[in-house]
Design a protein around this motif. Structure first.
Motif, PDB file in Angstrom:
ATOM      1  N   ASP A   1       0.981  -1.256   0.062  1.00 10.55           N
ATOM      2  CA  ASP A   1      -0.065   0.056   0.118  1.00 10.55           C
ATOM      3  C   ASP A   1       0.716   1.367  -0.038  1.00 10.55           C
ATOM      4  O   ASP A   1       1.598   1.506   1.004  1.00 10.55           O
ATOM      5  N   SER A   2       0.873   1.991  -1.239  1.00 15.32           N
ATOM      6  CA  SER A   2       1.525   3.060  -1.311  1.00 15.32           C
ATOM      7  C   SER A   2       1.161   4.382  -1.533  1.00 15.32           C
ATOM      8  O   SER A   2       1.369   5.573  -1.422  1.00 15.32           O
ATOM      9  N   ASN A   3      -0.384   4.287  -2.132  1.00 20.65           N
ATOM     10  CA  ASN A   3      -1.117   5.422  -2.583  1.00 20.65           C
ATOM     11  C   ASN A   3      -0.406   6.291  -3.831  1.00 20.65           C
ATOM     12  O   ASN A   3      -0.901   7.119  -4.111  1.00 20.65           O
ATOM     13  N   ALA A   4       0.456   5.469  -4.438  1.00 22.87           N
ATOM     14  CA  ALA A   4       1.384   6.347  -5.426  1.00 22.87           C
ATOM     15  C   ALA A   4       0.341   6.535  -6.499  1.00 22.87           C
ATOM     16  O   ALA A   4       0.433   7.651  -7.167  1.00 22.87           O
ATOM     17  N   MET A   5      -0.625   5.891  -6.934  1.00 24.78           N
ATOM     18  CA  MET A   5      -1.448   6.020  -7.999  1.00 24.78           C
ATOM     19  C   MET A   5      -2.322   7.127  -7.706  1.00 24.78           C
ATOM     20  O   MET A   5      -2.981   7.812  -8.649  1.00 24.78           O
ATOM     21  N   ASP A   6      -2.486   7.621  -6.295  1.00 19.42           N
ATOM     22  CA  ASP A   6      -3.337   8.840  -6.046  1.00 19.42           C
ATOM     23  C   ASP A   6      -2.542  10.042  -5.867  1.00 19.42           C
ATOM     24  O   ASP A   6      -3.010  10.952  -5.503  1.00 19.42           O
ATOM     25  N   ALA A   7      -1.124   9.967  -6.117  1.00 19.51           N
ATOM     26  CA  ALA A   7      -0.274  11.081  -5.848  1.00 19.51           C
ATOM     27  C   ALA A   7       0.051  11.720  -7.069  1.00 19.51           C
ATOM     28  O   ALA A   7       0.941  11.091  -7.730  1.00 19.51           O
ATOM     29  N   ARG A   8      -0.224  12.646  -7.411  1.00 20.48           N
ATOM     30  CA  ARG A   8      -0.139  13.446  -8.591  1.00 20.48           C
ATOM     31  C   ARG A   8       0.600  14.876  -8.413  1.00 20.48           C
ATOM     32  O   ARG A   8       0.768  15.170  -7.197  1.00 20.48           O
ATOM     33  N   ASN A   9       0.756  15.653  -9.493  1.00 22.55           N
ATOM     34  CA  ASN A   9       1.184  16.853  -9.200  1.00 22.55           C
ATOM     35  C   ASN A   9       0.363  17.507  -8.699  1.00 22.55           C
ATOM     36  O   ASN A   9      -0.903  17.588  -8.805  1.00 22.55           O
ATOM     37  N   PRO A  10       0.701  18.527  -7.728  1.00 20.47           N
ATOM     38  CA  PRO A  10      -0.069  19.244  -6.712  1.00 20.47           C
ATOM     39  C   PRO A  10      -1.262  20.087  -7.493  1.00 20.47           C
ATOM     40  O   PRO A  10      -2.310  20.486  -7.009  1.00 20.47           O
ATOM     41  N   ALA A  11      -0.917  20.577  -8.712  1.00 24.22           N
ATOM     42  CA  ALA A  11      -2.049  21.174  -9.308  1.00 24.22           C
ATOM     43  C   ALA A  11      -3.040  20.206  -9.984  1.00 24.22           C
ATOM     44  O   ALA A  11      -4.255  21.016 -10.787  1.00 24.22           O
ATOM     45  N   GLU A  12      -2.780  18.960 -10.269  1.00 27.20           N
ATOM     46  CA  GLU A  12      -3.750  18.104 -11.211  1.00 27.20           C
ATOM     47  C   GLU A  12      -4.742  17.532 -10.315  1.00 27.20           C
ATOM     48  O   GLU A  12      -4.617  17.383  -9.152  1.00 27.20           O
ATOM     49  N   ASP A  13      -6.100  17.393 -10.670  1.00 24.17           N
ATOM     50  CA  ASP A  13      -7.069  16.669 -10.140  1.00 24.17           C
ATOM     51  C   ASP A  13      -7.179  16.529  -8.872  1.00 24.17           C
ATOM     52  O   ASP A  13      -7.114  15.743  -8.126  1.00 24.17           O
ATOM     53  N   PRO A  14      -7.598  17.886  -8.269  1.00 29.73           N
ATOM     54  CA  PRO A  14      -7.556  17.976  -6.652  1.00 29.73           C
ATOM     55  C   PRO A  14      -8.571  17.136  -6.066  1.00 29.73           C
ATOM     56  O   PRO A  14      -8.306  16.800  -4.761  1.00 29.73           O
ATOM     57  N   GLU A  15      -9.365  16.818  -6.660  1.00 31.33           N
ATOM     58  CA  GLU A  15     -10.611  15.727  -5.945  1.00 31.33           C
ATOM     59  C   GLU A  15     -10.175  14.228  -5.921  1.00 31.33           C
ATOM     60  O   GLU A  15     -10.613  13.517  -5.237  1.00 31.33           O
ATOM     61  N   HIS A  16      -9.018  13.881  -6.450  1.00 33.99           N
ATOM     62  CA  HIS A  16      -8.522  12.691  -6.550  1.00 33.99           C
ATOM     63  C   HIS A  16      -7.064  12.691  -6.416  1.00 33.99           C
ATOM     64  O   HIS A  16      -6.335  11.793  -7.093  1.00 33.99           O
ATOM     65  N   ASN A  17      -6.442  13.426  -5.567  1.00 32.44           N
ATOM     66  CA  ASN A  17      -4.845  13.508  -5.682  1.00 32.44           C
ATOM     67  C   ASN A  17      -4.917  13.885  -4.216  1.00 32.44           C
ATOM     68  O   ASN A  17      -4.915  14.967  -3.659  1.00 32.44           O
ATOM     69  N   ILE A  18      -3.910  12.952  -3.524  1.00 32.91           N
ATOM     70  CA  ILE A  18      -3.509  13.102  -1.880  1.00 32.91           C
ATOM     71  C   ILE A  18      -2.500  14.125  -2.139  1.00 32.91           C
ATOM     72  O   ILE A  18      -2.168  14.662  -0.845  1.00 32.91           O
ATOM     73  N   CYS A  19      -1.973  14.636  -3.056  1.00 29.49           N
ATOM     74  CA  CYS A  19      -0.776  15.620  -3.134  1.00 29.49           C
ATOM     75  C   CYS A  19      -1.338  16.895  -3.530  1.00 29.49           C
ATOM     76  O   CYS A  19      -0.716  18.050  -3.737  1.00 29.49           O
ATOM     77  N   SER A  20      -2.631  17.294  -3.622  1.00 24.64           N
ATOM     78  CA  SER A  20      -3.094  18.505  -4.142  1.00 24.64           C
ATOM     79  C   SER A  20      -3.042  19.657  -3.389  1.00 24.64           C
ATOM     80  O   SER A  20      -2.864  19.619  -2.176  1.00 24.64           O
ATOM     81  N   GLU A  21      -2.891  20.738  -4.037  1.00 25.97           N
ATOM     82  CA  GLU A  21      -2.457  22.216  -3.296  1.00 25.97           C
ATOM     83  C   GLU A  21      -4.048  22.580  -2.599  1.00 25.97           C
ATOM     84  O   GLU A  21      -3.968  23.121  -1.650  1.00 25.97           O
ATOM     85  N   LYS A  22      -5.171  22.029  -3.285  1.00 26.02           N
ATOM     86  CA  LYS A  22      -6.431  22.545  -2.905  1.00 26.02           C
ATOM     87  C   LYS A  22      -6.924  21.987  -1.570  1.00 26.02           C
ATOM     88  O   LYS A  22      -7.423  22.709  -0.905  1.00 26.02           O
ATOM     89  N   HIS A  23      -6.434  20.481  -1.214  1.00 23.83           N
ATOM     90  CA  HIS A  23      -6.816  20.157   0.086  1.00 23.83           C
ATOM     91  C   HIS A  23      -5.561  19.894   1.000  1.00 23.83           C
ATOM     92  O   HIS A  23      -6.079  19.211   2.041  1.00 23.83           O
TER      93      HIS A  23
END
Length: 82
Positions: free
Chosen positions: A27-49
């Protein structure tokens, strides 16, 4: 009431009367870790949340939102080698 994995990667054997199963969990969540500006509703690295200055370093995670995606990619690579 949420199930929590005991570690980021582990194995266990489950024995049944007629057979056994070896479970290898990663379990690493790598598939849900994207560029901070991308897809904020499905991105654990999002700037929005994540608030400004957010850091997970105290728990052994990424030190910043900017380093988040790379941290999870590296962690995933280490898990796959296991």
């Amino acid at each position: 009431n949420r199930w929590i994995m005991p570690a980021p990667y582990y194995s266990m054997r489950i024995d049944y009367p007629d057979f056994s199963i070896d479970v290898f969990a990663i379990d690493s969540n790598a598939m849900d870790a994207r560029n901070p500006a991308e897809d904020p509703e499905h991105n654990i690295c999002s700037e929005k949340h994540n608030p400004p200055g957010a850091s997970c370093a105290a728990a052994g995670g990424p030190a910043s939102v900017a380093s988040c995606q790379g941290w999870f990619a590296d962690f995933w690579a280490k898990n796959k080698a296991w």
